[in-house]
Design an enzyme around this catalytic site. Structure first.
Site: not given
Ligand code: 9WO
Length: 240
Positions: A77, A107, A160
């Site tokens: 994200p 996380e 196209d």
């Molecule tokens: C969860 C979390 C909980 C407590 C404190 C910090 C935290 N960070 C996260 C988090 O971002 N977890 C991600 C889960 C870690 C990388 C993989 N995950 C993920 C990728 N969730 N959403 C995506 C993603 C990837 C591409 N586009 C949109 C969402």
């Protein structure tokens, strides 16, 4: 998880060898018998963080197996929001690189791995998933359909110049049989056989829809003088 890719047009493309998808389990690169790949975050806080070392070993091992250099994309994200031009760019990368879509869990991943091994951090939208795999599948699907032969010749006509998508607009509405459904008729122009009128109508509808549903897209849309005129008319601005 990636079983989902074996359906529909992508399934056919994979079967025909138009693209190749492989996966590697980071646990296979853990350095202990419990196959541990995560640990507690420094500084405290909830959950676990993926360790740099097993991921680095995995990426190095992938590179060693392959002819072309890796282009490592971390799905997260925090990444740059992926839009269609970004998808096209990733497709073009494939001529010189293998895309390695790094899927995180828990996380997140130790920042030092991201700094040293990741070429690009990419987001598919502003929401959090349980893992990067879901985003990776979206990227694979979006890239694959741009590869030669993946879509039929008739549908790859997206290329196209009449395509709304290529101008940065939403598509026009679609209808199929029957001519009337629950009292709603197909717009007469589509039954007229007048191809020029149909093109004009579709173009106008694409502009109208974009204005109504996604006005933000109009700022960067590639519009002809005629299209700008239609848009000015639709917005009630006679001076543009
Ligand atoms: C969860 C979390 C909980 C407590 C404190 C910090 C935290 N960070 C996260 C988090 O971002 N977890 C991600 C889960 C870690 C990388 C993989 N995950 C993920 C990728 N969730 N959403 C995506 C993603 C990837 C591409 N586009 C949109 C969402």
């Amino acid at each position: 998880m990636f079983e989902a890719l074996h359906h529909g047009v992508l399934g056919r493309a994979l079967k025909n060898g138009l693209l190749q998808v492989r996966w590697w389990d980071v646990r296979d690169y853990a350095d202990n018998k419990h196959r541990t790949i995560d640990d507690k975050p420094y500084g405290g806080g909830p959950g676990m963080v993926m360790m740099a070392k097993p991921l680095r070993e995995a990426i190095r091992h992938i590179q060693a197996q392959r002819d072309k250099p890796n282009w490592v994309v971390y799905l997260s994200p925090q990444g740059t929001l992926l839009k269609q031009p970004g998808v096209v760019r990733l497709k073009e990368k494939l001529s010189t690189h293998n895309l390695v879509l790094l899927c995180g869990r828990y996380e997140g991943i130790d920042e030092r791995l991201i700094m040293s091994m990741v070429d690009e951090e990419c987001s598919i939208g502003d929401y959090v998933l349980s893992g990067g795999e879901f985003a990776a599948m979206v990227v694979i699907d979006a890239v694959a359909r741009l590869l030669p032969g993946v879509l039929g010749d008739s549908t790859s006509a997206e290329a196209d110049s009449f395509s709304s998508a290529n101008k940065g607009l939403l598509e026009y509405p679609q209808y199929t049989r029957p001519e009337e459904d629950e009292g709603m008729r197909v717009p007469e122009v589509l039954l007229s056989g007048n191809h020029e009128a149909i093109l004009r109508w579709r173009n106008r509808m694409a502009l109208e829809r974009t204005l109504k549903k996604r006005p933000d897209l109009l700022n960067s849309a590639q519009l002809s003088a005629e299209e700008k005129e239609i848009l000015a008319e639709l917005t009630g601005d006679e001076n543009e």
